[in-house]
Every structure is written in structure tokens, then in C-alpha cells.
Motif scaffolding. Structure first.
Motif, short mmCIF file in Angstrom:
data_model
loop_
_atom_site.label_atom_id
_atom_site.label_comp_id
_atom_site.label_asym_id
_atom_site.label_seq_id
_atom_site.Cartn_x
_atom_site.Cartn_y
_atom_site.Cartn_z
N THR A 156 0.84 -1.19 0.00
CA THR A 156 0.00 0.00 0.00
C THR A 156 0.87 1.24 0.00
O THR A 156 2.10 1.17 0.07
CB THR A 156 -0.91 0.03 1.24
OG1 THR A 156 -0.09 0.12 2.38
CG2 THR A 156 -1.77 -1.19 1.31
N LEU A 213 -5.37 -3.19 8.64
CA LEU A 213 -6.01 -2.50 7.51
C LEU A 213 -6.80 -3.49 6.67
O LEU A 213 -7.96 -3.27 6.33
CB LEU A 213 -4.96 -1.79 6.66
CG LEU A 213 -5.55 -0.93 5.56
CD1 LEU A 213 -6.24 0.28 6.12
CD2 LEU A 213 -4.48 -0.51 4.57
N PHE A 219 -9.82 -4.52 8.48
CA PHE A 219 -10.87 -3.51 8.49
C PHE A 219 -11.68 -3.55 7.21
O PHE A 219 -12.90 -3.45 7.24
CB PHE A 219 -10.27 -2.12 8.68
CG PHE A 219 -11.29 -1.04 8.61
CD1 PHE A 219 -12.14 -0.82 9.68
CD2 PHE A 219 -11.44 -0.26 7.48
CE1 PHE A 219 -13.11 0.15 9.62
CE2 PHE A 219 -12.41 0.71 7.40
CZ PHE A 219 -13.24 0.93 8.48
N VAL A 220 -10.98 -3.71 6.08
CA VAL A 220 -11.69 -3.74 4.79
C VAL A 220 -12.73 -4.85 4.81
O VAL A 220 -13.90 -4.64 4.47
CB VAL A 220 -10.69 -3.96 3.65
CG1 VAL A 220 -11.42 -4.24 2.35
CG2 VAL A 220 -9.79 -2.75 3.50
N GLU A 278 -15.76 -4.27 7.22
CA GLU A 278 -16.82 -3.40 6.72
C GLU A 278 -17.64 -4.11 5.65
O GLU A 278 -18.83 -3.88 5.52
CB GLU A 278 -16.21 -2.12 6.15
CG GLU A 278 -15.62 -1.22 7.21
CD GLU A 278 -16.68 -0.53 8.05
OE1 GLU A 278 -16.99 -1.07 9.12
OE2 GLU A 278 -17.18 0.52 7.63
N ILE A 279 -16.98 -5.00 4.90
CA ILE A 279 -17.74 -5.77 3.91
C ILE A 279 -18.79 -6.61 4.62
O ILE A 279 -19.94 -6.69 4.20
CB ILE A 279 -16.79 -6.65 3.07
CG1 ILE A 279 -15.96 -5.77 2.16
CG2 ILE A 279 -17.59 -7.65 2.24
CD1 ILE A 279 -14.96 -6.52 1.32
N VAL A 313 -21.77 -4.27 5.77
CA VAL A 313 -22.69 -3.79 4.74
C VAL A 313 -23.45 -4.95 4.12
O VAL A 313 -24.66 -4.86 3.91
CB VAL A 313 -21.92 -3.01 3.67
CG1 VAL A 313 -22.85 -2.61 2.55
CG2 VAL A 313 -21.28 -1.80 4.28
N MET A 348 -22.07 0.75 12.39
CA MET A 348 -21.34 1.73 11.59
C MET A 348 -20.47 2.64 12.46
O MET A 348 -19.30 2.83 12.16
CB MET A 348 -22.30 2.55 10.73
CG MET A 348 -22.71 1.80 9.49
SD MET A 348 -21.26 1.56 8.43
CE MET A 348 -21.96 0.77 7.03
N ALA A 404 -16.35 3.11 12.59
CA ALA A 404 -15.57 4.35 12.69
C ALA A 404 -14.53 4.24 13.80
O ALA A 404 -13.37 4.64 13.63
CB ALA A 404 -16.50 5.53 12.95
N LEU A 458 -11.78 2.02 12.56
CA LEU A 458 -10.92 2.71 11.60
C LEU A 458 -9.96 3.63 12.33
O LEU A 458 -8.76 3.67 12.03
CB LEU A 458 -11.77 3.51 10.61
CG LEU A 458 -11.00 4.33 9.59
CD1 LEU A 458 -10.10 3.43 8.76
CD2 LEU A 458 -11.92 5.09 8.67
N PHE A 459 -10.49 4.34 13.31
CA PHE A 459 -9.61 5.21 14.09
C PHE A 459 -8.52 4.38 14.75
O PHE A 459 -7.35 4.76 14.77
CB PHE A 459 -10.42 5.98 15.14
CG PHE A 459 -9.55 6.77 16.06
CD1 PHE A 459 -8.99 7.95 15.62
CD2 PHE A 459 -9.25 6.33 17.33
CE1 PHE A 459 -8.16 8.68 16.44
CE2 PHE A 459 -8.42 7.05 18.15
CZ PHE A 459 -7.87 8.23 17.72
N VAL A 477 -5.85 3.44 12.14
CA VAL A 477 -4.96 4.53 11.76
C VAL A 477 -4.09 4.96 12.94
O VAL A 477 -2.90 5.23 12.78
CB VAL A 477 -5.78 5.72 11.21
CG1 VAL A 477 -4.86 6.82 10.77
CG2 VAL A 477 -6.64 5.27 10.07
N PRO A 504 -14.88 0.57 2.75
CA PRO A 504 -13.91 -0.06 1.88
C PRO A 504 -14.56 -1.20 1.11
O PRO A 504 -15.52 -1.78 1.62
CB PRO A 504 -12.86 -0.58 2.85
CG PRO A 504 -13.58 -0.77 4.13
CD PRO A 504 -14.63 0.29 4.15
N LEU A 521 -14.77 11.11 10.84
CA LEU A 521 -15.50 9.86 11.10
C LEU A 521 -17.00 10.15 11.24
O LEU A 521 -17.83 9.41 10.72
CB LEU A 521 -14.97 9.20 12.37
CG LEU A 521 -13.54 8.66 12.24
CD1 LEU A 521 -13.02 8.19 13.57
CD2 LEU A 521 -13.51 7.51 11.24
N LEU A 571 -5.13 2.55 -2.61
CA LEU A 571 -4.47 1.84 -1.51
C LEU A 571 -3.13 1.27 -1.96
O LEU A 571 -2.21 1.14 -1.17
CB LEU A 571 -5.37 0.71 -1.00
CG LEU A 571 -6.53 1.11 -0.13
CD1 LEU A 571 -7.27 -0.12 0.34
CD2 LEU A 571 -6.06 1.91 1.07
N THR A 572 -3.04 0.90 -3.24
CA THR A 572 -1.78 0.31 -3.71
C THR A 572 -0.71 1.38 -3.79
O THR A 572 -0.97 2.57 -3.61
CB THR A 572 -1.94 -0.29 -5.11
OG1 THR A 572 -2.25 0.78 -6.00
CG2 THR A 572 -3.05 -1.30 -5.15
#
Lengths: 500, 504, 144
Positions: A65, A134, A137-138, A141-142, A145, A171, A175, A178-179, A182, B396, B424, B483-484
């Protein structure tokens, strides 16, 4: 070791999803894709077992990334594989079950249902195999949703309300997560899952680490710890297979999986101990265990009762991880697959009862054991396992949890041991009336036919999966090496705590 | 390469010339207008890609108009930032033009078509001009070309669009005059209009109240043009009542180019040092942006006209870009967020406006409450809308997530923690107003109309569906792309061309 | 006092005049309800800016010494001028404002065209009346 297998496993549901959409006019082909993807994925996941048991960690880096030291990568270690095996094996069974359930109830929008299901599984398997926060997290969230269309499947105002509540909790949780991701990267320059925790985190200020810890904890609201649990019972408006897979396996287990990952692989056992966070977490978990059971006793809707039972049982995992002891963590890790198998049996039975007799209320279930023997037998087996009695796998994980509690410092050990035992007793209190009513009470005559609805056993498509899961719940007790589960857990423990 | 050096000026002048050609050709044959415009833009798109490649390989292109040397003549400078923006500009324009063909046939009477496409072409020329110029006054001229055509394009729809357009004329002109006022003051202080030259001459007079006031005037002027909160009030009406394709074009690229002016001024003319140390404006910019992010979202929640909701959402999203600018003196990630969000927002908002436009085109539905069952009748358009909406929420792996991630990292890196919370929170507010639409389209039970079988069979033309689908696919592809590490060379080049001093 | 006046007001009289006119224009453009009056205000606003911009070019001006009337000469070069060392007015602002005037004229034209269309549609160019008409339309939509 670099290998393509993790990617292939994740690609199975990812490829199946569009295929399901494309073949929306041919139900048989559509379900065929789901089953085929499920079996392929399970085979791929299981094939990684021997390799991982040798002590190798299988990695696959999709791309680097923009952020230094973070790759979008998959990693198959012992702990991740346990969750992956659980999810992928149960997906096959639940898909079979869904076919029976959806078709006998003539549900609408089945394509959307199977499509969203594929995506949710994609998320769950991705969470299991991700190598860093990371990536996790992706996929997290998938899951969030893609579960929404499943929760509101009925599309009634009540279902939509449930869906909104689901989002209203998860949701914001996303957040927070995600915080956390990061902030971890910002504080340590890395967010890889490292056995024993990220070293740099131990040197940051305790306040920052504590804040981070609670951000993650809020981020893993999927684990339904109290007081952030009420989305789970509300989400029970979903069709039963959804509740089964997502609310006993994919969604909530992703949550507890995340908590164990965070404690053992991001913070590290030492740091959590040093900051004294384990006690807070253990108190939350203990509170949830007891309160969840009490709430469960009060429910008459069988799915709601199961939901509160799930809330209570999930906290066993959290509690085990919070103990930070070898046996505690081992119990937590074991409880993830074991609870999944038992709870899914219960949910599948609830669905079978609904299809077979049209009943949702526990108070109306008297005498069902005679008309639906297979279903109720499976239900009883799983319920016994939930209470932690032998000869079911629930016994093993609870035993380790008790050992874990025993190893704690004097006052806490006894307290938490008492909590575990109390909760187990409460499990008996809320499950055994159902069994008792089903087998030992005569149905009221008027209820033999339910408004012209003849009570009969559910279709075979539904009975087979729930019998298999019930059988596996026993098999795990007799032979815990099934699907390498106990070996993998032991390996993970060695990885985390050292020693043989 | 000699040709490459001339590319920017070729693009701009030929684009301008095309505008008149279309008008002439349109008198002879009404149908030709669209095709000339589309063909020209495809060529410009190819040329802009060549420009970007040249810039990345060789370095900034400098072109002297009429051979006059820079401090006296007008200079066109194209570095990585402009070239990147040019590519986005023409790409989006092509897609929206393809979409607009059938849409315009329905919304606008046939005799106006040549004028319409001529205006579009002139607006594109104006926007391209803003992008490539290296001269502050020349920028004003291009700015006014782009704005005047935009006023006219909005007014084309007639009805309420007229009043909206009129408000835009007044506000936009005031903004332009503010801009030129500021430029005049810096000119008085430095005696030059060339950006590069000014950058060298300005540091001596950084302390001067004159220069500082000039900066304030320019910023306010651009804020009006780029509808940054609290100066956005002309924008929702204009977006709501304009023809759908015009709304899409203005929302996705017009505003972007406007904010590019601010970026160019902040980074290349005044420097980050000036912003930070001489006027201490960086945090004020951040807070204005934060207010915009929240206010835009809150207003959007209240709307029931889908286009108006999207308009307020744009106000909020421009806050993201402004926040990135405000954070960039403290962290290089701020600029990365800006660069990413300019592209991402163009794609997402373009897609949303096209989808909303097609709902109006097909069923005349603009009220969110009447969207029930839309996903059955218009699956592709609803799908595109849903994907772009999810991307706006920042889930994402979509484009919106990448922007959010960069900006959160920037706020943390700059140790400005409140903005993390605001970012957020904004994602959650976006969820509230976008999910309401998705719920209506997909999940709320509704009575299927018993008759109307003929209504259902009339499909949306492929020329309208395809651009939407491309943009929707891009929402996901870009999410992964950012992202890449593929865009790293581009971003590093932009960072060094804008002389921020930071590298990733 | 006088010194302050001289320094800040008289010496910079062009700024003051331009600012006054600009504010008048801005007020009209923002506050007037009649669309044409708004447009007139806008034109005043723009023109004031041109005036001020052109005054920037007058580099030879020294108000205190000659009381203003003797500034730089037009920038036309002839021999005598070079010999006697005349100060030239900077031609650039004038040239720029030529472009500016064109832009302003175009803006006015577009705005007038829109006003005509508005008048055709609503039969009025008073903003509050137009808004009231739109409100009525909305009420009609909401009620059925």
C-alpha cells in the motif's frame, strides 16, 4: 511461506457472488454456485492445515500500500485458520439448509439473499486470513454492509427498523475501528498481527495505549458485549439461516475473533496486563455473561432467547482472552469453533421448528419432540453442550476457561470461576425448559394442528445440515483433532506464550 | 519532444475553436454538434494523457505565449498537478457527454442543441485554460469563460433554473471581482502577474498587510466560486434545477477546477510558509472546512429532492478537500488526501448525478420518497447509485474510503485530533442521508403497480447506462488503486512540483 | 491629524474612492430585490474595480507635491520624452482592464438574457414575488 492458497480461498465467495446474480433466473444453478464455492473454499482452507501445523505461516501479499510497512496481505496462522475452518465448513451446511428453508417458505428475493450471503462469507473469511489491521478492516466493513440486506430480508417496517438499529450500532463501531487502525499505524508505524503484540506499542504512553484499547473494543461491537448488545436481538428479524450463520458465526464471531487478535497480536498479553486493562475487560465480559443469561430466560421467542444466549456465550471468549493466561486464551480460542457448531445447531433447529410447525414461541412448543424427533434431538444435544456438560465440545472449552480462571491472582480467580459456573447454570435454566416441554409434555390438542397447519418434520434439506452440526458437536468432544482444531489452538498458544 | 511541449496550448486553443465550430456546424446539421464535441474531447483526453506522461517522464512543460518571455508574456505551465487534473477533466467530460446525448434530446428542445454543445465545449475550454495557465490574470479570463458558460448552461433548463442561474451570475461575478481585486493588490506589491515570478518576489513582502489582504480577497472569491461553506448558498438551487447532465458536469469537474485555483495559489504562489507563519490561516482553513463538512451533511439530511441532497453533499465533500489543504502545512498526507479526493469525488459525484438524472429522465422522479421499487425497474442506474453512495459513505474497498483514510492519517500526523472525529462523524452522517435513498430504492416494500407493463419495458438507453456503470466501476477500482503503491510516483511528483518540501 | 489624513486618505484617495463605489455596488447587488437593480449594482461593482485597477498604473503620481494633477504621461515613447525623463504610466493595468471590461460586458449580457427569460416566465422581476410563486408551486405539489 508465500502461497496463492489464501487468495484462492477468498476468491471462492468473491467469484460465486456475481455468478449467483447472473444465474438469477435458474434457482438450481444459482444454489449450485453457492455450494460449489463453499466446498472448494472449505477444501482450500483445510488443505492449508498440515502446512500451518508444521509451524509455517502461509502469507500472500496482494500489493504494497501507499503506507510504509503496510501491505494488503493475507496470512494464515494457526488462530486465523481455526476461524477460517469454522466459517467455511459451516457455510456449506448453512447453504444447504438455506435452500430448504427459503424454498419451503417461498421467500422472495432469494437471489439477493444468496448474493449477500456470499459477500458476508467473503468478509468473514477475509477477516480470518488477513495479515494486518487495515486488511481486516476492509473485510470487516464488507461484513457489516453485506449483512444489512440479509437482516432486513422480510422488508417489513419491523425488519427495516432492525436493520437501521444494526447499522446504528455497527457503523459507528466501524468508525472506532478505523480510528484504531490509523492510530495504531500512527503510533507504531506498523499494524501487522504479531504474536506477542507490536513491540513499539509497549513504549508509547499508557494513556494513548488505553484509549486505543477502548477504541478497538468499541470497534469490535460486533462481539455484542454489554451495554452495546441490543442490535443482536433486534437483528433476529432476519430469516433463520441468516441468524444462524451471521449471528452465531460470521458477524459476531468476527467480533470476538477481532478482540482476541487485538489482545494477543496487537497489544500483546504483557501490555494488557501491565495497563490493568484485563480486569476491566473481564468485568465487562462477566457482566455480559450473567446479564445475557438472565435476559435469555425472560424471552419467549425462541430466536430471541438464542440471541441472548449468544451474547452471553460470546463473552466467554472475551473473558478467556481477558484472563491472559495460557489456559484462558486456549479456552477462548476453542470456544470460537465449538460455540459456532453448537449455536448453529440451535438456530437451525429453531428454523426447522418454524418451517415444520410454524411456531416461534417457546410456550407453544409442548410435545414437539413427538412430531419432530430429529430436530428436537439435535436441539437437545446442542443445548446440553451449551451448558458445558460432557459429552459435548462445550465442555472442553469451558473446562479450559475454568483452568484459566484458576490461574489468576487469588481474589479474581475464584470470582471469575464463580461467574463462569453461574452462567453455565443459567444456561441450563433457559434451555432445559424447552427440552422438557418438547419431550415430556403433551401438546394441547388444539395445537396439534396449527390453524390447519399440519405439524411435521422439516424437509430433508434442513434436517441433514442440523444433524451434521449436532454430530460434529459430539465428535469434537470425542476427537478434538477433527479439522486439526485442537492442534491449531495448541500451536497458537505456543506461538503466543512459548513453551511446548 | 517538441510536440509535447505544445500540448497544453493546443488543447486549450483547439477546444476554444471547437466551440465555435460546433456552433457553425450546428446550423448546417443539428446532429453534428454532439459528434464534433465528443470527438474533440476524446482527442483532448488522449492528448492530456500524453501530457501527463511527458510531465512525469521529463518534467514540467513551460510554454510562452507568442514567444514573450515569462515576466512579461503569458506563460502556460503544466506540472504533474495540472496534467493530472486535465486528464480527470476530459475523462469525466467524455463520459458525461455520452450520457447527455439522449438526456439532452429529452430535456432540451432540438433547436438549442448546437448552442448547448458549443457552450459545453467552451466551458471545457475555460476549465482547461484555468488548469494550464501560469498567469494570474489569464486565469481570471479563463475563470470567467468557464463561469459564463456555466451560467448559461444552467439557465438552459428554463423554469426555476433561471432564478438559480441568475443568483449564480450575481454571486459568481462578485467572486470573480474579489479574485481580481486580490490579484490587483499583489500586482501592486510585486509588479508581476506570473505565478512563478511572483513566488520569487513575494517573500520580501510577506509581512505587508497589502499582500495578506490580497490573499484573503482571493480566497473569499474562490470560496464563492467553489461553493465552500459558508459561501455556498447559490449552489444548491443551481444544481437542483439545471439539466441533469449539466448538474453532473458542474458538480464533478467545475468545482474541482475552481478549487484547483486555490490549490495553485496556496502551494505555488503563496507558499505554505506564508499560510502557516505569516497569517496563521492553516487551522482556520481547517475549521472552516470542518464546519462545511458537518453543515453540508446536516443540510443534506433535511432534503427530499435527490439532486438538492447531492448538492449539499458536494458542499460537504468540498470541505474534505479544503481540510486537506489546511492540513498540508503540517503533514504531507493532507495533500495526498486532496489529490485523491479530487479524482474520487469527481467520479463519485458524477456517478450519483448521472444516476439521479436518469431517474428523472426515465420516470420523472426527483422526490426521494417516491423512489420505492426503483431497483426493480431501473436495476443498473440504482446499482450505480448504490455503489457511488456506498463510496461516499466511505466503506472499503471504495474510493471514498481511500480519501477518508488519507485525511484521517493527515489529521493524526498533524496532531489535529478534532478533525479525526469530524471525518468519522461525517462518514456516519453520509450514511444517514445516502442510506435513506438506498433503503427506498431497494428495501422498502411497495405495491407493484398493476398496469404499466409497457412502462416497465422501456429501458434506459445504453448510452446513458454505460457512463454510469463505468463511473460506478471506477468507484471500486479507484478505492483499490489508491491503496496500492501504484500512484506513488504521481503523488511524489505532485508533492515536489508543488514544492511542499515533503515526500512520502 | 493632518499628517494622518494626508498619509492615509489623500495619498490613497484612489483606494478610498474605489472602495466607496465598490461598497455601493456590492450593497445593491446583494440587497436589492429587483433583479435589474441587482444587475446595475453588479455593474457598478465591477466598474469601480476597473477604476481602481487602472489607478494602480499611475506610478508617477505624487499627490503631496503637485496636488495630484501631474502624474506619469501616457506610455508613448518619443525622443523628447526620453531626453527629459518623463515618468510613464504603467500600461499593463489598462490593458488588463480592457479584457476585464469585455468580461463584464459579457456577464451583463448573460444576466440580462436571463432576466428577460425570468420576466417571460414569472411576469415579474421582483425577487420576493418570484419566490412566492415558487412557494405556491411547492405547496401545490405537496398537497397533491
Amino acid at each position: 511461506m508465500e502461497s496463492l492458497t489464501p487468495l484462492l480461498a477468498i476468491l471462492c465467495p468473491a467469484i460465486a457472488a456475481p455468478l449467483v446474480l447472473l444465474s438469477r433466473n435458474h434457482p438450481n444453478i444459482r444454489e449450485g454456485w453457492t455450494i460449489a464455492a463453499g466446498i472448494t473454499m472449505f477444501a482450500l482452507v483445510l488443505s492449508m492445515g498440515p502446512e500451518v501445523l508444521k509451524g509455517d505461516v502461509i502469507r500472500f501479499t496482494m500489493f504494497h500500500t501507499m503506507f510504509k510497512n503496510i501491505d494488503f496481505a493475507f496470512k494464515v496462522d494457526a488462530f486465523g485458520l481455526i476461524f477460517a475452518i469454522t466459517t467455511s465448513s459451516l457455510w456449506i451446511l448453512v447453504s444447504l439448509y438455506s435452500i430448504g428453508y427459503m424454498r419451503s417458505l417461498k421467500e422472495h428475493a432469494q437471489t439477493r439473499y444468496f448474493f449477500a450471503f456470499c459477500l458476508a462469507i467473503l468478509g468473514a473469511i477475509g477477516v480470518a486470513l488477513s495479515a494486518n489491521l487495515l486488511t481486516m478492516f476492509v473485510f470487516f466493513e464488507i461484513i457489516t454492509v453485506s449483512t444489512y440486506p440479509l437482516v432486513i430480508h422480510e422488508q417489513t417496517p419491523e425488519a427495516l427498523g432492525g436493520g437501521h438499529k444494526y447499522f446504528a450500532y455497527l457503523m459507528p463501531a466501524g468508525a472506532f475501528f478505523l480510528f484504531g487502525v490509523v492510530a495504531t499505524y500512527y503510533l507504531t508505524g506498523s499494524c501487522d498481527f504479531t504474536p506477542g503484540g507490536i513491540k513499539a506499542l509497549a513504549t508509547t504512553s499508557p494513556v494513548a495505549a488505553t484509549v486505543l484499547f477502548f477504541c478497538f473494543l468499541l470497534g469490535f461491537m460486533k462481539a455484542a458485549w454489554m451495554p452495546f448488545h441490543s442490535w443482536l436481538p433486534t437483528a433476529m428479524v432476519a430469516p433463520t439461516p441468516v441468524s444462524a450463520l451471521l449471528h452465531a458465526v460470521a458477524v459476531v464471531k468476527a467480533g470476538v475473533f477481532g478482540i482476541v487478535r487485538m489482545i494477543c497480536y496487537i497489544f500483546g498479553v504483557g501490555l494488557v496486563d501491565e495497563l490493568g486493562l484485563w480486569l476491566i475487560l473481564a468485568c465487562i465480559a462477566g457482566f455480559t455473561m450473567i446479564m445475557g443469561s438472565f435476559f435469555a430466560i425472560a424471552q419467549d421467542d425462541i430466536k430471541k432467547r438464542l440471541a441472548y444466549s449468544t451474547i452471553s456465550q460470546l463473552s466467554y471468549v472475551i473473558l478467556g482472552a481477558a484472563f491472559l493466561t495460557k489456559d484462558g486464551v486456549m479456552g477462548a480460542m476453542l470456544h470460537i469453533p465449538f460455540h459456532a457448531y453448537m449455536k448453529i445447531t440451535l438456530f437451525l433447529c429453531a428454523g426447522a421448528i418454524l418451517v415444520g410447525s410454524g411456531k416461534r414461541k417457546i410456550s407453544e412448543m409442548a410435545g414437539l419432540g413427538k412430531t419432530m424427533p430429529v430436530t428436537m434431538l439435535a436441539f437437545s444435544i446442542a443445548a446440553i453442550g451449551m451448558a458445558g456438560l460432557p459429552p459435548l465440545c462445550g465442555f472442553i472449552s469451558k473446562l479450559y476457561l475454568c483452568f484459566g480462571a484458576w490461574e489468576l491472582h487469588p481474589p479474581y480467580g475464584m470470582i471469575f470461576l464463580a461467574v463462569i459456573l453461574t452462567s453455565s447454570v443459567l444456561d441450563i435454566v433457559y434451555f432445559f425448559p424447552i427440552i422438557h416441554a418438547a419431550f415430556f409434555r403433551e401438546p394441547v390438542d388444539a395445537e396439534r394442528t396449527n390453524g390447519g397447519y399440519v405439524i411435521k418434520e422439516a424437509p430433508t434439506f434442513m434436517l441433514v445440515p442440523l444433524s451434521i452440526t449436532a454430530a460434529f458437536s459430539i465428535l469434537f468432544f470425542i476427537y478434538p483433532h477433527t479439522f486439526y482444531i485442537i492442534d491449531l489452538v495448541q500451536l497458537a498458544i505456543v506461538e503466543l506464550f512459548g513453551g511446548g | 519532444m517538441l510536440l509535447a511541449e505544445q500540448l497544453p496550448v493546443i488543447i486549450v486553443t483547439v477546444a476554444m475553436f471547437c466551440g465555435f465550430t460546433i456552433l457553425l456546424a450546428g446550423y448546417l446539421n443539428k446532429k453534428s454538434a454532439f459528434w464534433i464535441s465528443l470527438l474533440a474531447n476524446i482527442v483532448f483526453f488522449a492528448l492530456s494523457i500524453l501530457t501527463l506522461r511527458h510531465v512525469l517522464a521529463v518534467g514540467p512543460i513551460k510554454y510562452w505565449q507568442g514567444g514573450w518571455r515569462p515576466p512579461w508574456g503569458i506563460e502556460y505551465v503544466v506540472d504533474a498537478m495540472n496534467a493530472y487534473l486535465l486528464v480527470i477533466l476530459f475523462f469525466i467530460v467524455i463520459l458525461i457527454e455520452i450520457y447527455s446525448k439522449r438526456n439532452v434530446e429529452k430535456e432540451i428542445e432540438a433547436r438549442k442543441h448546437p448552442t448547448f454543445y458549443a457552450l459545453i465545449q467552451l466551458m471545457v475550454a475555460g476549465l482547461a485554460g484555468i488548469t494550464v495557465t501560469g498567469d494570474l490574470f489569464n486565469m481570471f479570463v479563463w475563470l470567467e469563460i468557464a463561469s459564463l458558460t456555466a451560467y448559461a448552461l444552467i439557465a438552459v433548463a428554463g423554469g426555476r433554473a433561471l432564478r438559480a442561474s441568475y443568483n449564480y451570475v450575481i454571486m459568481g461575478s462578485i467572486g470573480a471581482v474579489f479574485y481580481i481585486f486580490g490579484v490587483g493588490w499583489i500586482y501592486a506589491a510585486t509588479g508581476t502577474l506570473n505565478m512563478a515570478d511572483m513566488r520569487i518576489l513575494l517573500p520580501v513582502v510577506y509581512d505587508s498587510r497589502l499582500v495578506q489582504m490580497a490573499f484573503a480577497f482571493i480566497v473569499v472569491g474562490i470560496m464563492i466560486k467553489a461553493y465552500i461553506f459558508p459561501l455556498h448558498f447559490w449552489q444548491p438551487d443551481a444544481y437542483t434545477y439545471a439539466p441533469s447532465s449539466v448538474s453532473a458536469m458542474i458538480a464533478s469537474i467545475h468545482g474541482k477546477v475552481m478549487i484547483y485555483i486555490l490549490i495553485r495559489l496556496v502551494y505555488s504562489v503563496f507558499t505554505l510558509d506564508f499560510i502557516r507563519y505569516y497569517i496563521g490561516l492553516d487551522l482556520i482553513i481547517c475549521w472552516v472546512a470542518a464546519a462545511g463538512i458537518l453543515a453540508g451533511s446536516v443540510f443534506a439530511i433535511k432534503q427530499r429532492n435527490v439532486k438538492r441532497m447531492l448538492a449539499y453533499s458536494s458542499v460537504s465533500q468540498f470541505g474534505y478537500i479544503l481540510l486537506g489543504i489546511g492540513l498540508s502545512p503540517l503533514s504531507p498526507w493532507g495533500l495526498v488526501g486532496v489529490v485523491a479526493h479530487i479524482l474520487n469525488h469527481a467520479v463519485m459525484k458524477g456517478c450519483l448525478f448521472l444516476a439521479a438524472g436518469s431517474f428523472i429522465h426515465q420516470e420523472g422522479k426527483w422526490d426521494i420518497r417516491s423512489f420505492e421499487g426503483l431497483s426493480k425497474r431501473m436495476p443498473w442506474a440504482s446499482g450505480a447509485f448504490a455503489i457511488a453512495a456506498i463510496s461516499m459513505i466511505g466503506i472499503p474497498p471504495t474510493a471514498g474510503f481511500a480519501s477518508k483514510l488519507f485525511l484521517i492519517l493527515a489529521s493524526l500526523d498533524a496532531a489535529q485530533y478534532p478533525f479525526v472525529v469530524i471525518l468519522l462523524l461525517s462518514g456516519l452522517l453520509n450514511l444517514v442521508y445516502f442510506w435513506r435513498v438506498i433503503d427506498r430504492m431497494y428495501f422498502v416494500r411497495h405495491e407493484e403497480p398493476t398496469e404499466g407493463g409497457n412502462e416497465g419495458t422501456r429501458r434506459l438507453p445504453i448510452s446513458m447506462t454505460a457512463p454510469m456503470m463505468v463511473l460506478a466501476a471506477l468507484c471500486i477500482i479507484l478505492g483499490i488503486f489508491w491503496l496500492t503503491d501504484i500512484p506513488m510516483p504521481l503523488i511524489n511528483q505532485i508533492l515536489s512540483d508543488l514544492s511542499t518540501g515533503g515526500r512520502l | 491629524m493632518m499628517e494622518w489624513l494626508a498619509q492615509h486618505v489623500l495619498e490613497k484617495y484612489n483606494f478610498w474612492i474605489a472602495m466607496t463605489i465598490i461598497l455601493i455596488g456590492l450593497y445593491a447587488a446583494m440587497a436589492k430585490g429587483n433583479l435589474l437593480k441587482k444587475l446595475i449594482g453588479l455593474s457598478i461593482f465591477q466598474t469601480a474595480m476597473f477604476l481602481w485597477f487602472i489607478s494602480l498604473g499611475d506610478v508617477g503620481r505624487d499627490v503631496m507635491v503637485t496636488w495630484g494633477l501631474k502624474g506619469g504621461t501616457p506610455p508613448i515613447i518619443w525622443e523628447k520624452a526620453v531626453e527629459e525623463g518623463y515618468t510613464y504610466v504603467n500600461p499593463l493595468p489598462n490593458v488588463l482592464m480592457l479584457t476585464g471590461i469585455v468580461v463584464s460586458a459579457a456577464t451583463t449580457a448573460v444576466a440580462l438574457a436571463i432576466v428577460i427569460r425570468i420576466y417571460q416566465k414569472y411576469g415579474t422581476i421582483e425577487e420576493d414575488e418570484i419566490l412566492e410563486r415558487e412557494l405556491q408551486e411547492e405547496v401545490r405539489y405537496a398537497s397533491g
